[in-house]
Design an enzyme around this catalytic site. Sequence first.
Site, PDB file in Angstrom:
ATOM      1  N   SER A 143       0.698  -1.250   0.163  1.00  0.00           N
ATOM      2  CA  SER A 143       0.075  -0.115  -0.144  1.00  0.00           C
ATOM      3  C   SER A 143       0.994   1.070   0.085  1.00  0.00           C
ATOM      4  O   SER A 143       2.053   0.953   0.518  1.00  0.00           O
ATOM      5  CB  SER A 143      -0.935  -0.135   1.237  1.00  0.00           C
ATOM      6  OG  SER A 143      -1.647   1.307   1.437  1.00  0.00           O
ATOM      7  N   TYR A 156      -1.882  -1.196  10.849  1.00  0.00           N
ATOM      8  CA  TYR A 156      -2.024  -1.508   9.400  1.00  0.00           C
ATOM      9  C   TYR A 156      -0.770  -0.942   8.545  1.00  0.00           C
ATOM     10  O   TYR A 156      -0.149  -1.837   7.913  1.00  0.00           O
ATOM     11  CB  TYR A 156      -3.247  -0.927   8.962  1.00  0.00           C
ATOM     12  CG  TYR A 156      -3.453  -1.144   7.631  1.00  0.00           C
ATOM     13  CD1 TYR A 156      -3.637  -2.267   7.027  1.00  0.00           C
ATOM     14  CD2 TYR A 156      -3.305   0.181   6.708  1.00  0.00           C
ATOM     15  CE1 TYR A 156      -3.839  -2.422   5.483  1.00  0.00           C
ATOM     16  CE2 TYR A 156      -3.571   0.114   5.298  1.00  0.00           C
ATOM     17  CZ  TYR A 156      -3.726  -1.392   4.749  1.00  0.00           C
ATOM     18  OH  TYR A 156      -3.867  -1.435   3.289  1.00  0.00           O
TER      19      TYR A 156
END
Length: 282
Positions: A143, A156
């Site tokens: 990401s 995360y």
Amino acid sequence: MHDYTHTTALVTGASKGLGEAYARELASRGAHLILVARSADALHALAGQLRAAHSVRVDVIAADLSDRRAPRTVVDAVDELGLDVDLLVNNAGVGAVGPFLGRPLEPTLQSVDVNVTALIGLVHLLGARMVERGHGGIVNVASTAAFQPMPYQAGYAATKAFVLSFTEALAEEVRGTGVRVMAAHPGATATGFFDGTTASMNPKSTDSPADVAAGTLDDFARGRSLSFPGRASQRAGVWASRLLPRTTVARLTGSLNRKAGFAEAADVGELGELDSIASREK
Ligand SMILES: NC(=O)c1ccc[n+]([C@@H]2O[C@H](COP(=O)([O-])OP(=O)(O)OC[C@H]3O[C@@H](n4cnc5c(N)ncnc54)[C@H](OP(=O)(O)O)[C@@H]3O)[C@@H](O)[C@H]2O)c1
């Protein structure tokens, strides 16, 4: 240019969102598929659609990747099907949102289990076979969150930083073996990623899963070792994090995530609990 035709791709997290888009895009490029996620019904429904639309074989393996034994179970199931995996797309991922302290630990632990432990487990098992065969590919979906600390998505973003570092190192380890490894770094993408939480994405700044999937596969086909498959602005934060001191970056991302409401975000199931804590504190 890498050709996906008649290759066999295993896609994790293929039941919806970006994983479903990777599966659709790969099938349209002629790849046979092994679809992995927990939701067996959704996987079988997608498999049926892909078989009807394209001349490809599609198999389904339902597995909970938060279970540490899952990579072994998945690979055993692949062996039972008599298949070799040419391309592993490690896409399954979950992320806790909200302050780290004072909230249940479980969503963050799930994030580590699925985003990190299952990912390296599958790479370890399937990557070794690819090196033995002298060909294969691995796409690890990280990401843009991998490049900087993200307050209110602390665990995360840290899992994605792991995926980035791990993938870059592995790509160098396997250089020259015939196996290629690439990390993909989507930015905000219009999926159900925040379902089950009070957080949401700004629809104006999200990319479509189909575009992200196609961009990732084009980049892999071109031989790239990292991919930014989203719009150019999604990449801006990545450069900022390289130029500015890390504490400044954490302040900036913290401020952006506070503006997005993530400092108050919680799992929907936690809301009653949080309300009663708030009323006790009044
Ligand atoms: N959406 C974004 O803005 C964005 C941005 C950058 C990176 N990413 C990354 O892209 C990947 C896909 O995310 P998404 O946005 O498509 O999310 P999503 O729509 O929530 O899909 C997540 C997928 O992962 C699977 N999954 C979750 N927990 C699992 C478990 N324990 N075992 C097996 N499969 C599991 C889900 O399937 P089941 O529930 O059926 O198991 C689902 O197929 C993730 O790695 C995410 O971090 C997303």
